[in-house]
Design an enzyme around this catalytic site. Sequence first.
Site, PDB file in Angstrom:
ATOM      1  N   ALA A 229     109.514   4.577 -33.178  1.00 31.61           N
ATOM      2  CA  ALA A 229     109.868   4.809 -31.836  1.00 31.61           C
ATOM      3  C   ALA A 229     108.701   4.774 -30.963  1.00 31.61           C
ATOM      4  O   ALA A 229     108.994   4.513 -29.719  1.00 31.61           O
ATOM      5  CB  ALA A 229     110.634   6.156 -31.738  1.00 31.61           C
TER       6      ALA A 229
ATOM      7  N   HIS B 218     122.341  23.635 -33.018  1.00 24.21           N
ATOM      8  CA  HIS B 218     121.333  23.683 -31.854  1.00 24.21           C
ATOM      9  C   HIS B 218     121.999  23.120 -30.581  1.00 24.21           C
ATOM     10  O   HIS B 218     121.790  23.867 -29.494  1.00 24.21           O
ATOM     11  CB  HIS B 218     120.132  23.455 -32.076  1.00 24.21           C
ATOM     12  CG  HIS B 218     119.681  21.989 -32.346  1.00 24.21           C
ATOM     13  ND1 HIS B 218     120.301  21.429 -33.855  1.00 24.21           N
ATOM     14  CD2 HIS B 218     119.436  20.789 -31.908  1.00 24.21           C
ATOM     15  CE1 HIS B 218     120.106  20.088 -33.781  1.00 24.21           C
ATOM     16  NE2 HIS B 218     119.789  19.621 -32.644  1.00 24.21           N
TER      17      HIS B 218
ATOM     18  N   TYR C 245     129.033 -12.448 -24.431  1.00 21.25           N
ATOM     19  CA  TYR C 245     129.512 -11.779 -25.457  1.00 21.25           C
ATOM     20  C   TYR C 245     128.632 -12.436 -26.860  1.00 21.25           C
ATOM     21  O   TYR C 245     128.095 -11.555 -27.644  1.00 21.25           O
ATOM     22  CB  TYR C 245     130.958 -12.072 -26.063  1.00 21.25           C
ATOM     23  CG  TYR C 245     131.280 -10.779 -26.963  1.00 21.25           C
ATOM     24  CD1 TYR C 245     131.869  -9.923 -27.071  1.00 21.25           C
ATOM     25  CD2 TYR C 245     131.143 -11.107 -28.662  1.00 21.25           C
ATOM     26  CE1 TYR C 245     132.421  -8.712 -27.774  1.00 21.25           C
ATOM     27  CE2 TYR C 245     131.541 -10.323 -29.618  1.00 21.25           C
ATOM     28  CZ  TYR C 245     132.415  -9.296 -29.125  1.00 21.25           C
ATOM     29  OH  TYR C 245     132.436  -8.262 -29.993  1.00 21.25           O
TER      30      TYR C 245
ATOM     31  N   LYS D 268     112.029   5.308 -26.301  1.00 21.75           N
ATOM     32  CA  LYS D 268     110.754   5.729 -26.002  1.00 21.75           C
ATOM     33  C   LYS D 268     109.641   4.809 -25.774  1.00 21.75           C
ATOM     34  O   LYS D 268     109.622   4.468 -24.582  1.00 21.75           O
ATOM     35  CB  LYS D 268     110.487   6.483 -27.512  1.00 21.75           C
ATOM     36  CG  LYS D 268     110.789   7.764 -27.994  1.00 21.75           C
ATOM     37  CD  LYS D 268     112.501   7.549 -28.617  1.00 21.75           C
ATOM     38  CE  LYS D 268     112.792   8.985 -29.012  1.00 21.75           C
ATOM     39  NZ  LYS D 268     114.330   8.734 -29.494  1.00 21.75           N
TER      40      LYS D 268
ATOM     41  N   ASP E  93     109.507   3.631 -39.036  1.00 21.52           N
ATOM     42  CA  ASP E  93     110.526   4.147 -37.781  1.00 21.52           C
ATOM     43  C   ASP E  93     109.333   4.332 -36.625  1.00 21.52           C
ATOM     44  O   ASP E  93     108.557   5.267 -36.678  1.00 21.52           O
ATOM     45  CB  ASP E  93     110.930   5.606 -38.049  1.00 21.52           C
ATOM     46  CG  ASP E  93     111.644   6.150 -37.116  1.00 21.52           C
ATOM     47  OD1 ASP E  93     111.658   5.808 -36.149  1.00 21.52           O
ATOM     48  OD2 ASP E  93     112.234   7.472 -37.459  1.00 21.52           O
TER      49      ASP E  93
ATOM     50  N   PHE F  24     112.513  12.138 -39.051  1.00 23.47           N
ATOM     51  CA  PHE F  24     113.013  12.718 -37.800  1.00 23.47           C
ATOM     52  C   PHE F  24     114.580  13.104 -38.091  1.00 23.47           C
ATOM     53  O   PHE F  24     115.020  12.559 -39.251  1.00 23.47           O
ATOM     54  CB  PHE F  24     113.270  11.750 -36.596  1.00 23.47           C
ATOM     55  CG  PHE F  24     113.462  12.134 -35.460  1.00 23.47           C
ATOM     56  CD1 PHE F  24     112.565  13.296 -35.099  1.00 23.47           C
ATOM     57  CD2 PHE F  24     114.779  11.905 -34.996  1.00 23.47           C
ATOM     58  CE1 PHE F  24     113.606  13.990 -33.903  1.00 23.47           C
ATOM     59  CE2 PHE F  24     115.321  12.406 -33.982  1.00 23.47           C
ATOM     60  CZ  PHE F  24     114.552  13.575 -33.284  1.00 23.47           C
ATOM     61  N   ASP F  25     115.157  13.929 -37.518  1.00 25.31           N
ATOM     62  CA  ASP F  25     116.281  14.540 -37.910  1.00 25.31           C
ATOM     63  C   ASP F  25     117.599  13.565 -37.814  1.00 25.31           C
ATOM     64  O   ASP F  25     118.184  13.643 -38.942  1.00 25.31           O
ATOM     65  CB  ASP F  25     116.774  15.551 -36.565  1.00 25.31           C
ATOM     66  CG  ASP F  25     115.827  16.458 -36.186  1.00 25.31           C
ATOM     67  OD1 ASP F  25     114.613  16.111 -36.102  1.00 25.31           O
ATOM     68  OD2 ASP F  25     116.341  17.708 -35.800  1.00 25.31           O
TER      69      ASP F  25
HETATM   70  C1  P71 Z   1     113.602  13.177 -29.427  1.00 25.70           C
HETATM   71  C2  P71 Z   1     114.641  12.204 -30.002  1.00 25.70           C
HETATM   72  C3  P71 Z   1     115.893  12.184 -29.578  1.00 25.70           C
HETATM   73  C4  P71 Z   1     116.678  13.326 -29.925  1.00 25.70           C
HETATM   74  C5  P71 Z   1     117.649  13.282 -30.990  1.00 25.70           C
HETATM   75  C6  P71 Z   1     118.113  14.316 -31.582  1.00 25.70           C
HETATM   76  C7  P71 Z   1     118.152  15.692 -30.932  1.00 25.70           C
HETATM   77  C8  P71 Z   1     117.485  15.678 -29.702  1.00 25.70           C
HETATM   78  C9  P71 Z   1     116.852  14.631 -29.157  1.00 25.70           C
HETATM   79  C10 P71 Z   1     114.627  10.311 -31.686  1.00 25.70           C
HETATM   80  C11 P71 Z   1     114.136   9.636 -32.709  1.00 25.70           C
HETATM   81  C12 P71 Z   1     112.889   9.750 -33.157  1.00 25.70           C
HETATM   82  C13 P71 Z   1     112.358   9.229 -34.184  1.00 25.70           C
HETATM   83  C14 P71 Z   1     111.001   9.300 -34.636  1.00 25.70           C
HETATM   84  C15 P71 Z   1     114.460   8.041 -34.473  1.00 25.70           C
HETATM   85  C16 P71 Z   1     114.930   8.901 -33.440  1.00 25.70           C
HETATM   86  C17 P71 Z   1     116.499   8.542 -33.080  1.00 25.70           C
HETATM   87  N1  P71 Z   1     114.031  11.246 -31.057  1.00 25.70           N
HETATM   88  N2  P71 Z   1     113.236   8.337 -34.881  1.00 25.70           N
HETATM   89  O1  P71 Z   1     112.449  13.564 -30.040  1.00 25.70           O
HETATM   90  O2  P71 Z   1     111.926  10.553 -32.377  1.00 25.70           O
HETATM   91  O3  P71 Z   1     116.582   7.758 -31.991  1.00 25.70           O
HETATM   92  O4  P71 Z   1     117.776   9.184 -30.297  1.00 25.70           O
HETATM   93  O5  P71 Z   1     117.774   6.678 -30.135  1.00 25.70           O
HETATM   94  O6  P71 Z   1     119.063   7.698 -31.966  1.00 25.70           O
HETATM   95  O7  P71 Z   1     113.788  13.954 -28.523  1.00 25.70           O
HETATM   96  P1  P71 Z   1     117.679   7.758 -30.978  1.00 25.70           P
END
Ligand code: P71
Length: 459
Positions: A218, A451, A72, A259, A216, A125-126
């Site tokens: 990724a 979506h 832990y 990623k 950011d 990003f979203d």
């Molecule tokens: C991608 C995703 C994952 C995703 C997220 C929401 C809807 C569908 C698919 C995630 C990212 C990203 C960047 C630049 C932060 C995140 C969040 N991408 N920054 O492209 O591309 O990371 O998913 O690990 O929480 O399909 P997380």
Amino acid sequence: MAKYIAEPYRIKVVEMIKQTTYEERLDYLKNAGYNPFALRSEDVYIDLLTDSGTGAMSDQQWGALMVGDEAYAGSRSYYKLEAMVKKITNYRYFIPAHQGRGAEHVMLPLLMKKDNMVFISNMHFDTTRAHVELAGARAIDCVIDACFDTATYHPFKGNFDLEKLEQIIIEKGPENIAGIIMTVTNNSAGGQPVSMENLRAVSAIADRHNITKIIDGARYAENAYFVKSREQGYQDTDILTISHELFSFADIFLMSAKKDGLVNMGGVIAIKDDTELFKRAQTRVVPYEGFPTYGGMSGRDMEALAVGMFEALDEHYLKHRLDQVRYLGDRLKAAGVPIQFPVGGHAVFVDCKKFAAHIPFDQFPAQSVVNALYLEAGVRAVEIGSFLLGRDPDTHENLESPVEFMRLTIPRRTYTYAHLDVVADAVIAVYQKRDKLVGLTFDYEPPVLRHFTARLRYL
Ligand code: P71
């Protein structure tokens, strides 16, 4: 000359995938409410929904799982991962998180010195935008215009518009900017890289105004390879050295490790040298993610990530990865299919404003193409456009996205060039009968993040 380069790995374990008939797919898609998010993955032949957590781990990573320390507190695996993050970033502090949005949830509210602050990014990003808004701030995008001109080549379509950046800072007042977020690569408009020159300039502007800088990252390793191959002066520099320079331009690094971490789950928070901020992040990670030496990750997952972060620096791996995306883009472009050009690091973005020009934005042209592609060949892509964007919170009108993309996202080390040929043939077949594509409307529309769970019907 071969049109593609061979895989820098051989296959040790395989996972069978299933082909289906057109009639079966019609049935599956109807039951899914014409929204491929609701499909069962076993009814998908080639899954290009996302590159997030969908890649293949190496034998070294599977081996590392076995030596995970599940303590832990003070896990040996944490220290191994900490050493790897420090090696890549040259930062002093590291905290794990369960994935990217976990890292955002811990860090972004800590940067809010008062109410009504703003974050500026090339493109949020979203999930980043969602966490900026949940923290009570506003998110402003500031990418170069060339990013939206899909047909014209620009080597770094993820770059900040520096003039616009200065303007926004002056207009809002530097004391009201909670941070500048450099998204590398810029996912939302094509996995487009940001040049080192641009990052350097953004960093200098931020420093001049005393604004916190966040990466950011990724897909930072893919960005580093683009810098090496496209930016003057980096041809003979290795990826680790390029990464060091990239991270030198920020104070904080947030990463979805799903990623370029080459793992199925995980996230990274790293801080260059701000001890006070590190202490505050350590305090905040506990209630939301977990004790600071695991932060939502199991010991074995931290082991696999330490190995994955090392493997992602390998130039043979990166060259092959980017070449796969380039190959799919070239095949589509040669057939006249409109795409975001040049292609970025993790996906081919098909320009559906042009592909299905007869379908208005509020009938979701890219979603119509995504559905047609699934029916054609069992390939699942994802819409990045007005369907994803949602409604104006005040007027409740459908917002019109500046882009209508179908994203063909390539998981890492997972599919072969033969799979990409299946994808290309199917997209081209749909393109040849594009005038038959029909728009969609809602049967059911959830109030947020529609979506994922919406149900649609053809008009
Ligand atoms: C991608 C995703 C994952 C995703 C997220 C929401 C809807 C569908 C698919 C995630 C990212 C990203 C960047 C630049 C932060 C995140 C969040 N991408 N920054 O492209 O591309 O990371 O998913 O690990 O929480 O399909 P997380």
